[in-house]
Design a protein around this motif. Structure first.
Motif: not given
Length: 69
Positions: A59, A63, A55
């Motif tokens: 991410s 990003t 997770k």
């Protein structure tokens, strides 16, 4: 159809070619940062789970790379 797909892939490659090195540096920096974070968590006796790793890492990587582009 084959020619269209080839043209689209070529256009995408040429679009991202100037920032390829920067994207690589950002990705490698994120990987190194994650390795140090896992090392520190293990050193402190904290749990490192694959769900938490997946997770946070994916991410963050997506990003940063998206922000670079």
């Amino acid at each position: 159809m084959k020619l269209y797909l080839s043209s689209v892939l070529t256009a995408l490659f040429l679009f991202f070619a100037p920032v390829k090195g920067i994207i690589l540096i950002v990705a490698l920096s994120t990987i190194i940062d994650t390795c140090f974070g896992v090392w520190k968590a293990v050193k402190l006796g904290e749990d490192v789970t694959s769900k938490l790793f997946r997770k946070g890492f994916l991410s963050k990587l997506l990003t940063y790379v998206a922000a670079t582009m």
